[in-house]
Write a protein that holds these residues in place. Structure first.
Motif, PDB file in Angstrom:
ATOM      1  N   GLY A 162       0.819  -1.206   0.000  1.00 18.93           N
ATOM      2  CA  GLY A 162       0.000   0.000   0.000  1.00 18.93           C
ATOM      3  C   GLY A 162       0.851   1.254   0.000  1.00 18.93           C
ATOM      4  O   GLY A 162       1.973   1.275   0.506  1.00 18.93           O
ATOM      5  N   THR A 163       0.314   2.308  -0.566  1.00 18.59           N
ATOM      6  CA  THR A 163       1.037   3.572  -0.700  1.00 18.59           C
ATOM      7  C   THR A 163       1.219   4.242   0.658  1.00 18.59           C
ATOM      8  O   THR A 163       0.274   4.347   1.449  1.00 18.59           O
ATOM      9  CB  THR A 163       0.273   4.522  -1.631  1.00 18.59           C
ATOM     10  OG1 THR A 163       0.089   3.881  -2.894  1.00 18.59           O
ATOM     11  CG2 THR A 163       1.039   5.818  -1.829  1.00 18.59           C
ATOM     12  N   ILE A 164       2.441   4.679   0.922  1.00 15.99           N
ATOM     13  CA  ILE A 164       2.751   5.382   2.169  1.00 15.99           C
ATOM     14  C   ILE A 164       3.670   6.565   1.857  1.00 15.99           C
ATOM     15  O   ILE A 164       4.197   6.693   0.752  1.00 15.99           O
ATOM     16  CB  ILE A 164       3.431   4.450   3.197  1.00 15.99           C
ATOM     17  CG1 ILE A 164       4.532   3.595   2.556  1.00 15.99           C
ATOM     18  CG2 ILE A 164       2.406   3.550   3.853  1.00 15.99           C
ATOM     19  CD1 ILE A 164       5.859   4.229   2.430  1.00 15.99           C
ATOM     20  N   GLY A 165       3.841   7.412   2.847  1.00 14.60           N
ATOM     21  CA  GLY A 165       4.751   8.549   2.710  1.00 14.60           C
ATOM     22  C   GLY A 165       5.541   8.748   3.976  1.00 14.60           C
ATOM     23  O   GLY A 165       5.195   8.202   5.042  1.00 14.60           O
ATOM     24  N   THR A 166       6.588   9.531   3.904  1.00 14.97           N
ATOM     25  CA  THR A 166       7.408   9.810   5.077  1.00 14.97           C
ATOM     26  C   THR A 166       6.547  10.446   6.174  1.00 14.97           C
ATOM     27  O   THR A 166       5.823  11.396   5.927  1.00 14.97           O
ATOM     28  CB  THR A 166       8.556  10.761   4.716  1.00 14.97           C
ATOM     29  OG1 THR A 166       9.321  10.191   3.664  1.00 14.97           O
ATOM     30  CG2 THR A 166       9.446  11.027   5.917  1.00 14.97           C
ATOM     31  N   GLY A 167       6.635   9.907   7.371  1.00 12.64           N
ATOM     32  CA  GLY A 167       5.860  10.426   8.487  1.00 12.64           C
ATOM     33  C   GLY A 167       4.596   9.645   8.774  1.00 12.64           C
ATOM     34  O   GLY A 167       3.981   9.833   9.828  1.00 12.64           O
ATOM     35  N   ASP A 168       4.186   8.755   7.865  1.00 11.90           N
ATOM     36  CA  ASP A 168       2.984   7.962   8.087  1.00 11.90           C
ATOM     37  C   ASP A 168       3.206   6.957   9.218  1.00 11.90           C
ATOM     38  O   ASP A 168       4.287   6.397   9.367  1.00 11.90           O
ATOM     39  CB  ASP A 168       2.586   7.193   6.827  1.00 11.90           C
ATOM     40  CG  ASP A 168       1.927   8.086   5.798  1.00 11.90           C
ATOM     41  OD1 ASP A 168       1.573   9.228   6.152  1.00 11.90           O
ATOM     42  OD2 ASP A 168       1.769   7.655   4.648  1.00 11.90           O
ATOM     43  N   SER A 169       2.170   6.729   9.999  1.00 11.88           N
ATOM     44  CA  SER A 169       2.209   5.740  11.068  1.00 11.88           C
ATOM     45  C   SER A 169       1.551   4.466  10.572  1.00 11.88           C
ATOM     46  O   SER A 169       0.440   4.500  10.046  1.00 11.88           O
ATOM     47  CB  SER A 169       1.466   6.269  12.299  1.00 11.88           C
ATOM     48  OG  SER A 169       1.368   5.270  13.300  1.00 11.88           O
ATOM     49  N   ILE A 170       2.245   3.341  10.718  1.00 10.16           N
ATOM     50  CA  ILE A 170       1.704   2.079  10.209  1.00 10.16           C
ATOM     51  C   ILE A 170       1.609   1.021  11.303  1.00 10.16           C
ATOM     52  O   ILE A 170       2.356   1.043  12.276  1.00 10.16           O
ATOM     53  CB  ILE A 170       2.554   1.521   9.044  1.00 10.16           C
ATOM     54  CG1 ILE A 170       3.998   1.312   9.490  1.00 10.16           C
ATOM     55  CG2 ILE A 170       2.462   2.401   7.818  1.00 10.16           C
ATOM     56  CD1 ILE A 170       4.818   0.492   8.524  1.00 10.16           C
ATOM     57  N   ALA A 171       0.666   0.103  11.111  1.00  6.34           N
ATOM     58  CA  ALA A 171       0.531  -1.084  11.952  1.00  6.34           C
ATOM     59  C   ALA A 171       0.814  -2.287  11.073  1.00  6.34           C
ATOM     60  O   ALA A 171       1.009  -2.156   9.865  1.00  6.34           O
ATOM     61  CB  ALA A 171      -0.879  -1.150  12.539  1.00  6.34           C
ATOM     62  N   PHE A 172       0.842  -3.473  11.650  1.00  4.05           N
ATOM     63  CA  PHE A 172       1.142  -4.666  10.875  1.00  4.05           C
ATOM     64  C   PHE A 172       0.135  -4.872   9.737  1.00  4.05           C
ATOM     65  O   PHE A 172       0.486  -5.357   8.673  1.00  4.05           O
ATOM     66  CB  PHE A 172       1.147  -5.912  11.785  1.00  4.05           C
ATOM     67  CG  PHE A 172       2.309  -5.957  12.733  1.00  4.05           C
ATOM     68  CD1 PHE A 172       3.615  -6.054  12.264  1.00  4.05           C
ATOM     69  CD2 PHE A 172       2.103  -5.887  14.098  1.00  4.05           C
ATOM     70  CE1 PHE A 172       4.692  -6.091  13.135  1.00  4.05           C
ATOM     71  CE2 PHE A 172       3.176  -5.916  14.987  1.00  4.05           C
ATOM     72  CZ  PHE A 172       4.470  -6.023  14.500  1.00  4.05           C
ATOM     73  N   ASN A 173      -1.113  -4.466   9.978  1.00  8.10           N
ATOM     74  CA  ASN A 173      -2.143  -4.701   8.970  1.00  8.10           C
ATOM     75  C   ASN A 173      -2.351  -3.530   8.022  1.00  8.10           C
ATOM     76  O   ASN A 173      -3.289  -3.515   7.243  1.00  8.10           O
ATOM     77  CB  ASN A 173      -3.476  -5.050   9.646  1.00  8.10           C
ATOM     78  CG  ASN A 173      -3.963  -3.938  10.563  1.00  8.10           C
ATOM     79  OD1 ASN A 173      -3.241  -2.996  10.840  1.00  8.10           O
ATOM     80  ND2 ASN A 173      -5.193  -4.064  11.035  1.00  8.10           N
ATOM     81  N   GLY A 174      -1.491  -2.526   8.070  1.00 13.90           N
ATOM     82  CA  GLY A 174      -1.599  -1.437   7.108  1.00 13.90           C
ATOM     83  C   GLY A 174      -1.401  -0.068   7.722  1.00 13.90           C
ATOM     84  O   GLY A 174      -0.947   0.076   8.863  1.00 13.90           O
ATOM     85  N   LEU A 175      -1.774   0.951   6.950  1.00 11.68           N
ATOM     86  CA  LEU A 175      -1.601   2.340   7.372  1.00 11.68           C
ATOM     87  C   LEU A 175      -2.467   2.634   8.582  1.00 11.68           C
ATOM     88  O   LEU A 175      -3.671   2.376   8.580  1.00 11.68           O
ATOM     89  CB  LEU A 175      -1.970   3.273   6.209  1.00 11.68           C
ATOM     90  CG  LEU A 175      -1.762   4.766   6.427  1.00 11.68           C
ATOM     91  CD1 LEU A 175      -0.276   5.075   6.579  1.00 11.68           C
ATOM     92  CD2 LEU A 175      -2.347   5.547   5.259  1.00 11.68           C
ATOM     93  N   LYS A 176      -1.864   3.157   9.634  1.00 15.42           N
ATOM     94  CA  LYS A 176      -2.612   3.467  10.853  1.00 15.42           C
ATOM     95  C   LYS A 176      -3.236   4.848  10.753  1.00 15.42           C
ATOM     96  O   LYS A 176      -4.423   5.023  11.001  1.00 15.42           O
ATOM     97  CB  LYS A 176      -1.696   3.380  12.079  1.00 15.42           C
ATOM     98  CG  LYS A 176      -2.424   3.597  13.400  1.00 15.42           C
ATOM     99  CD  LYS A 176      -1.451   3.538  14.569  1.00 15.42           C
ATOM    100  CE  LYS A 176      -0.892   2.143  14.782  1.00 15.42           C
ATOM    101  NZ  LYS A 176      -0.030   2.089  15.994  1.00 15.42           N
ATOM    102  N   ASN A 177      -2.447   5.833  10.407  1.00 15.08           N
ATOM    103  CA  ASN A 177      -2.983   7.186  10.232  1.00 15.08           C
ATOM    104  C   ASN A 177      -1.969   8.060   9.517  1.00 15.08           C
ATOM    105  O   ASN A 177      -0.821   7.677   9.322  1.00 15.08           O
ATOM    106  CB  ASN A 177      -3.351   7.812  11.591  1.00 15.08           C
ATOM    107  CG  ASN A 177      -2.177   7.826  12.557  1.00 15.08           C
ATOM    108  OD1 ASN A 177      -1.105   8.315  12.239  1.00 15.08           O
ATOM    109  ND2 ASN A 177      -2.373   7.269  13.750  1.00 15.08           N
TER     110      ASN A 177
END
Length: 258
Positions: A162-177
């Motif tokens: 999945g697409t993410i960016g610098t500063g993103d918070s992630i959990a094991f199942n994907g983007l958290k916020n």
């Protein structure tokens, strides 16, 4: 006439059979593609660097977190390598049934040995700061064939995770916020922006554009352009926007502002 009709019917039946075989083949291929197992993020934390930064030399994704945080296998597979590298530090490589190879670097501890079969989500190590590393984080790579020293087979893990960016918070199942994140310990540095891709540096006494550019690995010209600065004069308390690409700042202790 009767013979002609019989031949016409035979041709028609054959055409229908060929069409059904073709559609069946397409359906089977589609089902095969859809059976690709889902991948999970190997660690929880803040994305501190993405694939392709540093002039294209960064061949993975960095996840900043706490010392000793759990690192899991992103998918099932067999441990190909588990060793200490001068650059990767404690590192584990997993061969996956689909031909991919995943890399987990800068580990504090390796909890899986070569030859072991691991399932998706199984803990294989803990997050650390070993090898050539600027702070506690997991460096994660994916290769679409064997791992090589020149990393010619590396591809962006975001294509599977999945697409993410610098500063993103992630959990094991994907983007958290994608909320703002702030660097702790009173450094005067914080991440901001909808996707956390902008860093704000609050100027302190003695700061210079040159020193700031070195700290964040960006050019003086980029800082000047981003903040509409024509000369080199800056003043204490001034907030400077820094581009998020290639930043190492998130390798510092980070907390989420909920």
């Amino acid at each position: 006439m009767k013979e002609y009709l019989v031949r016409f019917l035979i041709v028609g039946i054959m055409a229908v059979c060929i069409t059904l075989l073709f559609l069946g083949g397409r359906q089977a291929n589609a089902e095969a593609l859809n059976t690709e197992p889902e991948w999970i993020w190997p660690a929880e934390g803040i994305i501190s660097d993405t694939f392709g930064t540093r002039g294209g030399r960064h061949k993975g994704i960095d996840i900043a977190g706490n010392q000793g945080a759990v690192v899991r296998a992103a998918n099932e597979g067999k441990i190909e390598k588990s060793y200490y590298s001068s650059t990767y530090g404690n590192v584990i490589l997993i061969n996956h049934p689909n031909g991919y190879v995943s890399v987990y670097a800068h580990l504090d501890k390796r909890l899986a040995d070569e030859g072991m079969i691991v399932s998706k989500g199984e803990q294989i190590g803990t997050m650390g700061n070993t090898g050539y590393s600027t702070g506690v984080h997991l460096h994660f790579e994916l290769h679409n064939a064997e791992w090589t020293t020149d990393k010619k087979n590396a591809f962006n893990p975001s294509s599977l995770l999945g697409t993410i960016g610098t500063g993103d918070s992630i959990a094991f199942n994907g983007l958290k916020n994608r909320v703002a994140a702030e660097v702790d310990e009173g450094t005067g540095v914080k991440m901001t922006g909808a996707a956390g891709d902008i860093l704000i540096h609050t100027v302190k006494d003695g700061d210079t554009l040159w020193a700031i550019s070195i700290k964040y690995n960006v050019s003086i010209g980029e800082i000047q352009k981003k903040n509409s600065i024509k000369g080199s004069k800056i003043y204490p308390g001034q907030e400077l926007s820094i581009s998020g690409q290639g930043l190492e700042t998130a390798h510092l202790k980070i907390k989420i502002m909920n």
